[in-house]
Motif scaffolding. Structure first.
Motif, PDB file in Angstrom:
ATOM      1  N   TRP A 113      -1.731 -24.967  -0.605  1.00 33.61           N
ATOM      2  CA  TRP A 113      -0.729 -23.937   0.015  1.00 33.61           C
ATOM      3  C   TRP A 113       0.314 -24.409   0.998  1.00 33.61           C
ATOM      4  O   TRP A 113       1.579 -24.313   0.864  1.00 33.61           O
ATOM      5  CB  TRP A 113      -1.394 -22.630   0.601  1.00 33.61           C
ATOM      6  CG  TRP A 113      -0.296 -21.533   0.987  1.00 33.61           C
ATOM      7  CD1 TRP A 113      -0.065 -20.528   0.104  1.00 33.61           C
ATOM      8  CD2 TRP A 113       0.414 -21.392   2.008  1.00 33.61           C
ATOM      9  NE1 TRP A 113       1.179 -19.858   0.856  1.00 33.61           N
ATOM     10  CE2 TRP A 113       1.050 -20.354   2.101  1.00 33.61           C
ATOM     11  CE3 TRP A 113       0.402 -22.296   3.342  1.00 33.61           C
ATOM     12  CZ2 TRP A 113       1.982 -19.884   3.093  1.00 33.61           C
ATOM     13  CZ3 TRP A 113       1.126 -21.900   4.208  1.00 33.61           C
ATOM     14  CH2 TRP A 113       2.083 -20.723   4.103  1.00 33.61           C
ATOM     15  N   MET A 114       0.036 -25.236   1.832  1.00 30.18           N
ATOM     16  CA  MET A 114       0.932 -25.904   2.656  1.00 30.18           C
ATOM     17  C   MET A 114       1.999 -26.678   2.152  1.00 30.18           C
ATOM     18  O   MET A 114       2.928 -26.720   2.455  1.00 30.18           O
ATOM     19  CB  MET A 114       0.138 -26.783   3.874  1.00 30.18           C
ATOM     20  CG  MET A 114       1.077 -27.282   4.769  1.00 30.18           C
ATOM     21  SD  MET A 114       1.959 -26.153   6.120  1.00 30.18           S
ATOM     22  CE  MET A 114       0.719 -26.056   7.268  1.00 30.18           C
ATOM     23  N   ARG A 115       1.382 -27.431   1.157  1.00 29.15           N
ATOM     24  CA  ARG A 115       2.290 -28.459   0.588  1.00 29.15           C
ATOM     25  C   ARG A 115       3.443 -27.681  -0.439  1.00 29.15           C
ATOM     26  O   ARG A 115       4.779 -27.873  -0.322  1.00 29.15           O
ATOM     27  CB  ARG A 115       1.675 -29.341  -0.114  1.00 29.15           C
ATOM     28  CG  ARG A 115       1.085 -30.544   0.282  1.00 29.15           C
ATOM     29  CD  ARG A 115       0.439 -31.518  -0.590  1.00 29.15           C
ATOM     30  NE  ARG A 115      -0.188 -32.612   0.039  1.00 29.15           N
ATOM     31  CZ  ARG A 115      -1.652 -32.604   0.407  1.00 29.15           C
ATOM     32  NH1 ARG A 115      -2.365 -31.549  -0.208  1.00 29.15           N
ATOM     33  NH2 ARG A 115      -2.109 -33.786   1.032  1.00 29.15           N
ATOM     34  N   GLU A 163      -6.103 -24.477   1.224  1.00 32.27           N
ATOM     35  CA  GLU A 163      -4.949 -24.178   2.304  1.00 32.27           C
ATOM     36  C   GLU A 163      -3.983 -25.275   2.150  1.00 32.27           C
ATOM     37  O   GLU A 163      -2.759 -25.274   2.541  1.00 32.27           O
ATOM     38  CB  GLU A 163      -5.681 -23.876   3.800  1.00 32.27           C
ATOM     39  CG  GLU A 163      -6.431 -22.666   3.875  1.00 32.27           C
ATOM     40  CD  GLU A 163      -5.418 -21.370   4.121  1.00 32.27           C
ATOM     41  OE1 GLU A 163      -4.461 -21.510   4.525  1.00 32.27           O
ATOM     42  OE2 GLU A 163      -5.794 -20.572   3.134  1.00 32.27           O
ATOM     43  N   MET A 164      -4.712 -26.514   2.118  1.00 31.97           N
ATOM     44  CA  MET A 164      -3.588 -27.676   2.174  1.00 31.97           C
ATOM     45  C   MET A 164      -2.784 -27.669   0.890  1.00 31.97           C
ATOM     46  O   MET A 164      -1.489 -27.989   1.270  1.00 31.97           O
ATOM     47  CB  MET A 164      -4.484 -29.172   1.872  1.00 31.97           C
ATOM     48  CG  MET A 164      -5.494 -29.118   3.258  1.00 31.97           C
ATOM     49  SD  MET A 164      -4.401 -29.648   4.641  1.00 31.97           S
ATOM     50  CE  MET A 164      -4.478 -28.018   5.653  1.00 31.97           C
ATOM     51  N   ALA A 201       5.822 -26.036   1.879  1.00 35.74           N
ATOM     52  CA  ALA A 201       6.951 -27.159   2.419  1.00 35.74           C
ATOM     53  C   ALA A 201       8.071 -27.312   1.204  1.00 35.74           C
ATOM     54  O   ALA A 201       9.304 -27.316   1.443  1.00 35.74           O
ATOM     55  CB  ALA A 201       6.162 -28.371   2.936  1.00 35.74           C
ATOM     56  N   VAL A 251       0.649 -33.627   7.040  1.00 36.80           N
ATOM     57  CA  VAL A 251      -0.549 -32.817   5.989  1.00 36.80           C
ATOM     58  C   VAL A 251      -1.405 -33.953   5.538  1.00 36.80           C
ATOM     59  O   VAL A 251      -2.798 -33.457   5.507  1.00 36.80           O
ATOM     60  CB  VAL A 251       0.125 -32.068   4.832  1.00 36.80           C
ATOM     61  CG1 VAL A 251      -0.651 -31.251   4.158  1.00 36.80           C
ATOM     62  CG2 VAL A 251       1.030 -30.710   5.717  1.00 36.80           C
TER      63      VAL A 251
END
Length: 102
Positions: free
Chosen positions: A70-72, A67-68, A75, A35
């Motif tokens: 949210w991705m973190r 979005e980044m 995870a 990421v």
């Protein structure tokens, strides 16, 4: 943010559940590396476009940042739930978040 991975590792050690599950934490560390790399490449590409005279769409940039983030967060939610399942393995009153967590 990597500090939370260390906290999860400490919790597993404290509960005596780390043995044989180190690879789970390593996989999430690698995911977060990917990421970070993707985000860095995005910044470099935007800089190249800026140098070439193209304007960056602020709306698209805001969406990318969201979005980044949210991705973190996703995870960390997944690893937190996985660690909780590992810690509570064998507890008949625990309702697992994920099936097949061994």
């Amino acid at each position: 943010m990597r500090q939370r991975l260390e906290e999860f590792k400490a919790r597993l050690i404290e509960e005596g559940r780390l043995a044989g599950h180190e690879d789970v934490l390593l996989a999430f560390d690698h995911l977060l590396d990917e990421v970070d790399t993707h985000e860095q490449e995005h910044l470099v590409n935007n800089a190249k476009y800026g140098i070439a005279g193209y304007k960056v769409d602020r709306g698209a940039e805001d969406t990318f940042r969201e979005e980044m983030s949210w991705m973190r967060q996703a995870a960390y939610r997944v690893i937190e739930r996985t660690v909780a399942d590992l810690i509570n393995k064998g507890n008949k009153h625990w309702e697992n978040f994920y099936d097949k967590v061994d």
